[in-house]
Design a protein around this motif. Structure first.
Motif, PDB file in Angstrom:
ATOM      1  N   PRO A  66       0.890  -1.197  -0.456  1.00 29.82           N
ATOM      2  CA  PRO A  66      -0.032   0.191  -0.304  1.00 29.82           C
ATOM      3  C   PRO A  66       0.866   1.060  -0.079  1.00 29.82           C
ATOM      4  N   THR A  67       1.883   1.385   0.602  1.00 31.34           N
ATOM      5  CA  THR A  67       2.789   2.373   1.022  1.00 31.34           C
ATOM      6  C   THR A  67       4.468   1.629   0.875  1.00 31.34           C
ATOM      7  N   THR A  68       5.800   2.368   0.213  1.00 28.08           N
ATOM      8  CA  THR A  68       6.801   1.823   0.613  1.00 28.08           C
ATOM      9  C   THR A  68       7.588   2.681   0.673  1.00 28.08           C
ATOM     10  N   SER A  69       9.131   2.360   0.482  1.00 34.99           N
ATOM     11  CA  SER A  69       9.796   3.373   1.071  1.00 34.99           C
ATOM     12  C   SER A  69      11.903   2.659   0.747  1.00 34.99           C
ATOM     13  N   ARG A  70      12.276   3.287   0.592  1.00 33.85           N
ATOM     14  CA  ARG A  70      13.771   3.009  -0.219  1.00 33.85           C
ATOM     15  C   ARG A  70      14.139   2.065   0.682  1.00 33.85           C
ATOM     16  N   ALA A  71      13.892   1.902   2.228  1.00 31.88           N
ATOM     17  CA  ALA A  71      14.555   0.358   2.791  1.00 31.88           C
ATOM     18  C   ALA A  71      13.990  -0.618   1.901  1.00 31.88           C
ATOM     19  N   GLN A  72      12.130  -0.809   1.949  1.00 31.72           N
ATOM     20  CA  GLN A  72      11.384  -1.590   1.185  1.00 31.72           C
ATOM     21  C   GLN A  72      11.783  -2.155   0.124  1.00 31.72           C
ATOM     22  N   ILE A  73      12.167  -1.186  -0.865  1.00 34.69           N
ATOM     23  CA  ILE A  73      12.652  -0.980  -2.095  1.00 34.69           C
ATOM     24  C   ILE A  73      14.029  -2.383  -2.013  1.00 34.69           C
ATOM     25  N   ASP A  74      14.724  -1.294  -1.554  1.00 31.62           N
ATOM     26  CA  ASP A  74      16.266  -2.183  -1.807  1.00 31.62           C
ATOM     27  C   ASP A  74      15.712  -3.931  -1.186  1.00 31.62           C
ATOM     28  N   ARG A  95      15.713  -2.236 -11.518  1.00 33.63           N
ATOM     29  CA  ARG A  95      15.008  -0.681 -11.555  1.00 33.63           C
ATOM     30  C   ARG A  95      13.667  -0.502 -11.713  1.00 33.63           C
ATOM     31  N   VAL A  96      12.891   0.197 -10.191  1.00 29.95           N
ATOM     32  CA  VAL A  96      11.430   0.140 -10.303  1.00 29.95           C
ATOM     33  C   VAL A  96      11.255   1.068 -10.320  1.00 29.95           C
ATOM     34  N   VAL A 109       6.806  10.099 -14.112  1.00 27.81           N
ATOM     35  CA  VAL A 109       7.785   9.404 -13.000  1.00 27.81           C
ATOM     36  C   VAL A 109       6.960  10.457 -11.543  1.00 27.81           C
ATOM     37  N   THR A 110       6.261   9.729 -10.664  1.00 26.71           N
ATOM     38  CA  THR A 110       6.369   9.418  -9.351  1.00 26.71           C
ATOM     39  C   THR A 110       7.430   9.188  -8.755  1.00 26.71           C
ATOM     40  N   TRP A 111       7.634   8.370  -8.778  1.00 24.88           N
ATOM     41  CA  TRP A 111       9.409   7.760  -8.045  1.00 24.88           C
ATOM     42  C   TRP A 111       9.805   6.999  -8.660  1.00 24.88           C
ATOM     43  N   SER A 112      11.143   6.831  -8.413  1.00 26.68           N
ATOM     44  CA  SER A 112      12.074   5.961  -8.765  1.00 26.68           C
ATOM     45  C   SER A 112      13.460   5.155  -8.442  1.00 26.68           C
ATOM     46  N   ARG A 113      13.719   3.923  -8.507  1.00 23.33           N
ATOM     47  CA  ARG A 113      14.683   3.564  -7.378  1.00 23.33           C
ATOM     48  C   ARG A 113      15.185   2.147  -8.216  1.00 23.33           C
ATOM     49  N   GLY A 114      17.058   2.471  -8.361  1.00 21.45           N
ATOM     50  CA  GLY A 114      17.534   1.486  -9.093  1.00 21.45           C
ATOM     51  C   GLY A 114      18.703   1.306  -8.474  1.00 21.45           C
ATOM     52  N   ARG A 169      -2.118  -2.778  -6.470  1.00 26.21           N
ATOM     53  CA  ARG A 169      -3.134  -3.740  -6.256  1.00 26.21           C
ATOM     54  C   ARG A 169      -4.002  -3.777  -5.243  1.00 26.21           C
ATOM     55  N   LEU A 170      -3.714  -2.457  -3.834  1.00 18.35           N
ATOM     56  CA  LEU A 170      -4.606  -2.518  -3.090  1.00 18.35           C
ATOM     57  C   LEU A 170      -4.480  -1.277  -2.628  1.00 18.35           C
ATOM     58  N   THR A 171      -4.035  -0.574  -3.508  1.00 18.13           N
ATOM     59  CA  THR A 171      -5.094   1.210  -3.770  1.00 18.13           C
ATOM     60  C   THR A 171      -4.819   1.880  -5.336  1.00 18.13           C
ATOM     61  N   ASP A 172      -4.552   2.594  -5.575  1.00 11.49           N
ATOM     62  CA  ASP A 172      -4.607   3.076  -6.632  1.00 11.49           C
ATOM     63  C   ASP A 172      -3.895   3.873  -6.649  1.00 11.49           C
ATOM     64  N   GLN A 173      -2.280   4.222  -5.847  1.00 11.87           N
ATOM     65  CA  GLN A 173      -1.142   5.216  -5.544  1.00 11.87           C
ATOM     66  C   GLN A 173      -0.303   4.660  -4.467  1.00 11.87           C
ATOM     67  N   ILE A 174       0.937   3.985  -4.914  1.00 11.41           N
ATOM     68  CA  ILE A 174       1.630   3.764  -4.216  1.00 11.41           C
ATOM     69  C   ILE A 174       3.085   4.403  -3.586  1.00 11.41           C
ATOM     70  N   PRO A 175       2.015   5.425  -2.342  1.00 10.70           N
ATOM     71  CA  PRO A 175       3.970   6.507  -2.272  1.00 10.70           C
ATOM     72  C   PRO A 175       4.954   5.796  -1.308  1.00 10.70           C
ATOM     73  N   CYS A 176       5.946   6.510  -2.468  1.00  8.39           N
ATOM     74  CA  CYS A 176       7.266   6.333  -1.861  1.00  8.39           C
ATOM     75  C   CYS A 176       7.651   7.220  -0.528  1.00  8.39           C
ATOM     76  N   THR A 177       7.788   6.655   0.809  1.00 12.06           N
ATOM     77  CA  THR A 177       7.662   8.002   1.755  1.00 12.06           C
ATOM     78  C   THR A 177       9.296   8.311   1.534  1.00 12.06           C
ATOM     79  N   ASP A 178      10.232   8.636   1.037  1.00 13.56           N
ATOM     80  CA  ASP A 178      11.580   9.127   1.367  1.00 13.56           C
ATOM     81  C   ASP A 178      12.401   8.830  -0.117  1.00 13.56           C
ATOM     82  N   CYS A 179      11.261   8.173  -1.415  1.00 15.71           N
ATOM     83  CA  CYS A 179      12.481   7.915  -2.540  1.00 15.71           C
ATOM     84  C   CYS A 179      13.121   9.984  -2.996  1.00 15.71           C
TER      85      CYS A 179
END
Length: 179
Positions: A66-74, A95-96, A109-114, A169-179
């Motif tokens: 539902p939300t994500t962060s840099r640490a979760q993406i890593d 890259r996501v 692009v809303t956020w990106s992490r590679g 899947r769970l929301t319309d938008q997935i914000p990244c708190t610190d991306c």
């Protein structure tokens, strides 16, 4: 003496002993090259399939949050590296990217992490009909440089790439708190 030379050559020409050994010696190198070539092809095919699977799995795991962060993406990218086993993870680039289409129809692009790939920014091209205005999509990308003896013959044939687009899947938008 002149009579003996033709009879000796005639016997030599009619002698069939050792023909199988000569034929075997001519065929074996070709068979060995075919065997090792097929084995190398199978390994490269497996690496290519794992690259594509890694791409889809990383994007899918991000799309489920539902939300994500840099640490979760890593951490998700670490799981992607595990999918590549038994191949080394060092040549794997991941890259996501979250892309949102605004009300004017422009996908940004809303956020990106590679990892190994630079994060994306700005306007991006999304396949037509994939998302409507106001919707977000998660784009996962991966590239893998497979090291092969064939690199000398076909230098760019062993760089495998994959790209997958998944809706949140769970929301319309997935914000990244610190991306």
């Amino acid at each position: 003496m002149a009579d003996r030379a033709p009879s000796w050559l005639g016997r030599f020409a009619r002698d069939a002993r050792g023909v199988a050994a000569v034929e075997f010696a001519l065929v074996v190198p070709v068979l060995i090259v075919c065997y090792f070539g097929l084995a190398e092809f199978c390994q490269a095919y497996m690496a290519q399939k794992r690259t594509i699977h890694t791409t889809s799995q990383v994007a899918d795991m991000v799309a489920r949050a539902p939300t994500t962060s840099r640490a979760q993406i890593d951490e998700i990218m670490d799981i992607g590296s595990l999918i590549m086993q038994p191949f080394p993870e060092a040549p794997l680039d991941i890259r996501v990217t979250a892309i949102t289409r605004d009300n004017n129809g422009v996908a940004r692009v809303t956020w990106s992490r590679g990892r190994g790939m630079a994060p994306l920014t700005g306007v991006q091209t999304v396949p037509a009909g994939l998302i409507a205005n106001g919707e977000m999509i998660i784009m996962g990308e991966a590239a893998y440089d497979y090291v092969s003896p064939l690199d000398t013959l076909l230098p760019n044939a062993t760089r495998f790439q994959g790209r997958h687009y998944l809706r949140p899947r769970l929301t319309d938008q997935i914000p990244c708190t610190d991306c």
